[in-house]
Design a protein around this motif. Structure first.
Motif, PDB file in Angstrom:
ATOM      1  N   GLY A 125       0.819  -1.196   0.000  1.00 35.93           N
ATOM      2  CA  GLY A 125       0.000   0.000   0.000  1.00 35.93           C
ATOM      3  C   GLY A 125       0.855   1.249   0.000  1.00 35.93           C
ATOM      4  N   MET A 126       0.238   2.379  -0.279  1.00 34.77           N
ATOM      5  CA  MET A 126       0.951   3.660  -0.221  1.00 34.77           C
ATOM      6  C   MET A 126       1.497   3.915   1.175  1.00 34.77           C
ATOM      7  N   ASP A 127       0.861   3.311   2.177  1.00 31.33           N
ATOM      8  CA  ASP A 127       1.295   3.489   3.563  1.00 31.33           C
ATOM      9  C   ASP A 127       2.431   2.552   3.945  1.00 31.33           C
ATOM     10  N   GLY A 128       2.897   1.720   3.002  1.00 31.89           N
ATOM     11  CA  GLY A 128       3.988   0.788   3.261  1.00 31.89           C
ATOM     12  C   GLY A 128       3.523  -0.574   3.744  1.00 31.89           C
ATOM     13  N   GLY A 129       2.250  -0.707   4.069  1.00 37.10           N
ATOM     14  CA  GLY A 129       1.719  -1.981   4.538  1.00 37.10           C
ATOM     15  C   GLY A 129       1.519  -2.972   3.408  1.00 37.10           C
ATOM     16  N   GLU A 130       1.370  -4.226   3.773  1.00 38.78           N
ATOM     17  CA  GLU A 130       1.102  -5.294   2.815  1.00 38.78           C
ATOM     18  C   GLU A 130      -0.358  -5.693   2.975  1.00 38.78           C
ATOM     19  N   TYR A 131      -1.087  -5.762   1.865  1.00 37.42           N
ATOM     20  CA  TYR A 131      -2.507  -6.064   1.894  1.00 37.42           C
ATOM     21  C   TYR A 131      -2.790  -7.292   1.050  1.00 37.42           C
ATOM     22  N   HIS A 132      -3.706  -8.116   1.551  1.00 38.18           N
ATOM     23  CA  HIS A 132      -4.031  -9.373   0.887  1.00 38.18           C
ATOM     24  C   HIS A 132      -5.509  -9.409   0.514  1.00 38.18           C
ATOM     25  N   VAL A 133      -5.787  -9.899  -0.674  1.00 39.10           N
ATOM     26  CA  VAL A 133      -7.148 -10.115  -1.155  1.00 39.10           C
ATOM     27  C   VAL A 133      -7.282 -11.602  -1.453  1.00 39.10           C
ATOM     28  N   GLY A 134      -8.397 -12.167  -1.046  1.00 34.11           N
ATOM     29  CA  GLY A 134      -8.653 -13.580  -1.294  1.00 34.11           C
ATOM     30  C   GLY A 134      -8.822 -14.327   0.007  1.00 34.11           C
ATOM     31  N   GLY A 135      -9.799 -15.210   0.040  1.00 35.69           N
ATOM     32  CA  GLY A 135     -10.053 -16.010   1.227  1.00 35.69           C
ATOM     33  C   GLY A 135     -10.985 -15.317   2.203  1.00 35.69           C
ATOM     34  N   PRO A 136     -11.372 -16.036   3.252  1.00 37.52           N
ATOM     35  CA  PRO A 136     -12.288 -15.481   4.258  1.00 37.52           C
ATOM     36  C   PRO A 136     -11.669 -14.308   5.004  1.00 37.52           C
ATOM     37  N   ARG A 137     -12.542 -13.411   5.474  1.00 34.80           N
ATOM     38  CA  ARG A 137     -12.105 -12.236   6.237  1.00 34.80           C
ATOM     39  C   ARG A 137     -13.223 -11.829   7.184  1.00 34.80           C
ATOM     40  N   ASP A 138     -12.943 -10.890   8.061  1.00 35.06           N
ATOM     41  CA  ASP A 138     -13.933 -10.454   9.059  1.00 35.06           C
ATOM     42  C   ASP A 138     -15.085  -9.666   8.458  1.00 35.06           C
ATOM     43  N   LYS A 139     -14.795  -8.904   7.406  1.00 37.43           N
ATOM     44  CA  LYS A 139     -15.804  -8.027   6.800  1.00 37.43           C
ATOM     45  C   LYS A 139     -15.799  -8.213   5.287  1.00 37.43           C
TER      46      LYS A 139
END
Length: 177
Positions: free
Chosen positions: A51-65
């Motif tokens: 992300g622009m904030d330096g974090g790593e983001y994941h898409v795919g699989g179950p999530r809380d929301k």
């Protein structure tokens, strides 16, 4: 005699063109087969981006929301049209949904993307698809394109720019699913 020569040349050209198109069509079909079609109700392909904030983001699989994944670019007029609505609706529903704005950085300028994010006050993760891999997996043909994904990781709907009230209805339906 000249007429026969011209007709023969045109016939040969048409045969060569037909063979070329056949081979090109096979290549497109093979490339499409390598990336399965996204279908409603089925699991979305996974990807991870910085992300622009330096974090790593994941898409795919179950999530809380539930999750909205919005592919966009700073040069895209319709992206500018929908940006204020995305920002406002995220603020309204941020405890109930996640929203990732995926900048197709491969075809954009990072400087312009940062300016866009600042201009519209995005307070949700903005991911950078620098190599175009996520856009390829999700078969992005034009931006903006948004994927509404339920908390089980399944595709509910693919949308493009909608009027704010209609977008809000889709978000509410996603939350209730």
């Amino acid at each position: 005699m000249k007429k026969i020569t011209w007709l023969a040349a045109i016939a040969v050209l048409l045969v060569v063109l037909g063979l070329y198109q056949s081979k090109a069509g096979d290549a497109v079909a093979q490339a499409s087969a390598a990336r399965p079609e996204l279908k409603q109700g089925q699991a979305v392909p996974s990807f991870s981006l910085k992300g622009m904030d330096g974090g790593e983001y994941h898409v795919g699989g179950p999530r809380d929301k539930p999750l909205i994944v919005n592919f966009w670019a700073s040069w895209c007029g319709p992206c500018h049209e929908e940006a204020p609505d995305l920002a406002q609706l995220y603020e309204r529903y941020k405890g109930k949904i996640d929203l990732y704005a995926v900048n197709v950085t491969k075809g954009d300028s990072l400087k312009e993307a940062r300016s866009f994010v600042k201009q519209y006050g995005y307070h949700f993760p903005v991911l950078l698809d620098a190599q175009g891999e996520a856009a390829a997996v999700y078969r992005i043909l034009f931006v903006p394109t948004s994927f509404l994904i339920d908390k089980h990781g399944n595709l509910k709907e693919v949308i493009h720019v909608l009027p704010r009230d209609e977008l809000e209805q889709r978000i509410q339906s996603l939350i209730e699913a």
